[in-house]
Design a protein around this motif. Sequence first.
Motif, mmCIF file in Angstrom:
data_model
loop_
_atom_site.group_PDB
_atom_site.id
_atom_site.type_symbol
_atom_site.label_atom_id
_atom_site.label_comp_id
_atom_site.label_asym_id
_atom_site.label_seq_id
_atom_site.Cartn_x
_atom_site.Cartn_y
_atom_site.Cartn_z
ATOM 1 N N UNK A 1 3.073 -3.632 3.703
ATOM 2 C CA UNK A 1 2.421 -4.701 2.970
ATOM 3 C C UNK A 1 1.166 -5.087 3.735
ATOM 4 N N UNK A 2 0.035 -4.961 3.094
ATOM 5 C CA UNK A 2 -1.261 -5.225 3.711
ATOM 6 C C UNK A 2 -1.772 -6.576 3.243
ATOM 7 N N UNK A 3 -2.246 -7.363 4.183
ATOM 8 C CA UNK A 3 -2.944 -8.576 3.791
ATOM 9 C C UNK A 3 -4.203 -8.726 4.638
ATOM 10 N N UNK B 1 0.808 -1.217 0.000
ATOM 11 C CA UNK B 1 0.000 0.000 0.000
ATOM 12 C C UNK B 1 0.845 1.274 0.000
ATOM 13 N N UNK B 2 2.141 1.153 0.158
ATOM 14 C CA UNK B 2 3.000 2.338 0.176
ATOM 15 C C UNK B 2 2.896 3.176 -1.101
ATOM 16 N N UNK B 3 2.905 2.566 -2.303
ATOM 17 C CA UNK B 3 2.848 3.383 -3.516
ATOM 18 C C UNK B 3 1.594 4.241 -3.637
ATOM 19 N N UNK B 4 0.496 3.779 -3.081
ATOM 20 C CA UNK B 4 -0.740 4.542 -3.205
ATOM 21 C C UNK B 4 -1.016 5.436 -2.001
ATOM 22 N N UNK C 1 13.393 1.357 -1.770
ATOM 23 C CA UNK C 1 12.198 2.126 -2.097
ATOM 24 C C UNK C 1 12.227 2.668 -3.507
ATOM 25 N N UNK C 2 13.353 3.223 -3.902
ATOM 26 C CA UNK C 2 13.468 3.788 -5.253
ATOM 27 C C UNK C 2 13.291 2.719 -6.329
ATOM 28 N N UNK C 3 13.823 1.525 -6.079
ATOM 29 C CA UNK C 3 13.710 0.439 -7.054
ATOM 30 C C UNK C 3 12.372 -0.294 -6.974
ATOM 31 N N UNK C 4 11.606 0.008 -5.925
ATOM 32 C CA UNK C 4 10.313 -0.641 -5.757
ATOM 33 C C UNK C 4 10.416 -2.099 -5.332
#
Length: 127
Positions: free
Chosen positions: A116-118, A39-42, A107-110
């Motif tokens: 992480x959500x589950x 969920x970090x990217x969003x 983080x930069x490379x993803x």
Amino acid sequence: RAIKKGIEEGDALPDIWYTHDVMEALSSAGFEILHGRAVAPESDPSTPWYHALCRDYSPSGLKRTPEGRFVTKYLVRVLEAARIAPKGSSAVSAFLESAAVALVKGGELGIFTPMFFFHVRKPRKAT
């Protein structure tokens, strides 16, 4: 692998699991997987989670820039040599620096997410 190892060692973590391994372990434990994602990217696309570790050129954030880390590294060495900072402070500073560098690269490379959500469900037992 080097980035993963840098995060684990620098943050004193055990082996970090890959997200697919987490989901597989949950499934193997008998959970029904409803959802799983990073969920970090969003969470805030304009300010990535690792931003706080690397790119703040404000007066209070200077210490997180490469230049600020360079100054901090040598300042801690001087303070330790003058016995103002405890013995081992330089080693701890270097340890934490390596973690920050690895976290930013991950983080930069993803390839690393701290969020992480589950969502799983334990199946009801048949009666």
